[in-house]
Design an enzyme around this catalytic site. Structure first.
Site, PDB file in Angstrom:
ATOM      1  N   SER A  79       1.111  -3.656 -11.877  1.00 53.44           N
ATOM      2  CA  SER A  79       2.237  -2.860 -12.359  1.00 53.44           C
ATOM      3  C   SER A  79       3.569  -3.481 -11.975  1.00 53.44           C
ATOM      4  CB  SER A  79       2.164  -1.439 -11.798  1.00 53.44           C
ATOM      5  OG  SER A  79       2.263  -1.463 -10.389  1.00 53.44           O
ATOM      6  N   GLU A 205      -1.033   8.911  -0.486  1.00 49.47           N
ATOM      7  CA  GLU A 205      -0.988   8.761  -1.937  1.00 49.47           C
ATOM      8  C   GLU A 205      -0.012   9.765  -2.549  1.00 49.47           C
ATOM      9  OE1 GLU A 205      -5.320   7.741  -3.605  1.00 49.47           O
ATOM     10  OE2 GLU A 205      -5.229   9.662  -2.566  1.00 49.47           O
ATOM     11  N   GLY A 209      -1.890  11.446  -7.940  1.00 52.91           N
ATOM     12  CA  GLY A 209      -2.895  10.390  -8.025  1.00 52.91           C
ATOM     13  C   GLY A 209      -3.725  10.305  -6.770  1.00 52.91           C
ATOM     14  N   SER A 305       6.495  -0.294   2.142  1.00 55.66           N
ATOM     15  CA  SER A 305       5.792  -1.346   1.409  1.00 55.66           C
ATOM     16  C   SER A 305       6.666  -2.230   0.542  1.00 55.66           C
ATOM     17  CB  SER A 305       4.699  -0.721   0.541  1.00 55.66           C
ATOM     18  OG  SER A 305       5.270   0.163  -0.418  1.00 55.66           O
TER      19      SER A 305
END
Length: 331
Positions: A79, A205, A209, A305
């Site tokens: 992605s 998460e 999702g 991240s």
């Protein structure tokens, strides 16, 4: 099929990444500590090359290619962040790269992938199977497929971020890590159990999702439809076999947070710590804030991240009057 990775593989990856990946900073915030009652340590992979931790796994995986593989090149599907990471690593190692990306991927991520030298092939993430497209291209062109998370060399590379964190700050009581397909969480788990085995390790998460949470609690990999969330780096449909085996063995639990909580995190990072963090990068911090009662008085690590987000979208998301990010525009 390659054997599953171990902490020794993380050590090996650290050697390959020495001088190639940035040793990213660990930042602290008195305001964040006051909000949670904990001592927080943010491992800021938004300062990594190409703006995310993904460079670690990509460069480590491509560094393990033999001469024939390097000549033919690499194909990947992503992605955005793995796409950029593979394209940059391939350029540094002198090999061609073809990247399968969703047609609605963030414009900045797609542009950067092309600028790093990657040949981009687009697809509809809600109607087409990116894994099937990647396998077909690899077979047709004789290239090696490197998936974004379910590969031992990728997992080992991602684990070097946590290795650096523990080397810098020592043992932690809790560590919160974002979860999409599980490469970062699995690699972090290997490093955590080797360097700070008593740490409570959480994967986080987006609420929309939660395939990883369902998988973790059922004991088998659960597949879902592509989730609709602003955390585009976590819009995966299932965990990988390598990643799930490590996660179910070494992770304590999988948590979820809402898109609204991610937006609050983006605002905090921008306003108080003066850093740009993409929605996916806010998953860990959002969960730590949500568990204030549990983390109070503890030493808490958060892996941030990445920071790859279109500036216009970033501004729109953190605007005080931002509406529900998943609502349809009025007509």
């Amino acid at each position: 099929m390659l054997p599953p990775p171990t902490y020794d593989d993380v050590i090996g990856a650290a050697g390959r990444l020495d001088g190639q990946a940035h040793r990213t900073p660990v930042l602290t915030s008195r305001t964040a500590n006051e909000m949670t009652g904990a001592e927080l340590f943010f491992k800021c992979e938004n300062f990594q090359r190409m703006g995310a931790f993904k460079f670690r796994g990509a460069f480590n995986a491509l560094s393990c290619f033999d001469a024939k593989q390097r000549a033919a090149g690499v194909v990947a599907f992503s992605s955005g962040n793995h796409a950029q990471a593979i394209a940059l690593a391939a350029r540094l190692l002198g090999m061609p790269a073809t990247i399968v990306m969703p047609e609605d991927a963030p414009a900045a991520k797609m542009a950067a992938t092309r600028q790093y030298g990657g040949h981009v092939v687009t697809y509809d993430r809600y109607a087409e199977d990116r894994e099937a497209i990647g396998r077909r291209l690899a077979e047709e062109r004789g290239m090696t497929l490197i998936p974004p998370y379910d590969h031992p060399h990728v997992i080992a590379g991602q684990g070097t971020a946590a290795k650096e964190l523990f080397e810098e700050v020592g043992d932690l009581d809790f560590l919160f890590v974002c979860l999409g397909g599980g490469g970062l969480l699995a690699g972090t788990a290997l490093a955590t159990r080797a360097l700070s085995p008593k740490t409570t390790l959480y994967g986080v998460e987006p609420e929309a999702g939660n395939d990883g949470q369902q998988s973790f609690r059922s004991g088998a990999i659960v597949r879902i439809e592509t989730p609709r969330t602003i955390a585009d780096g976590a819009q995966t449909q299932h965990l990988g076999h390598y990643t799930f085996d490590i996660i179910k063995r070494d992770v304590d639990d999988i948590l979820t947070v809402t898109d609204a909580q991610l937006i609050d995190g983006m605002r905090f990072f921008a306003a108080r710590m003066k850093i740009v963090v993409e929605p996916t990068g806010c998953l860990g911090f959002a969960a730590a804030r949500d568990r204030e009662a549990q983390v109070r008085g503890k030493r808490v690590g958060v892996i941030v991240s990445g920071g790859n987000v279109d500036l216009e979208r970033f501004g729109a998301l953190i605007a005080p009057s931002h509406p529900d990010p998943n609502s349809s525009p009025s007509r």
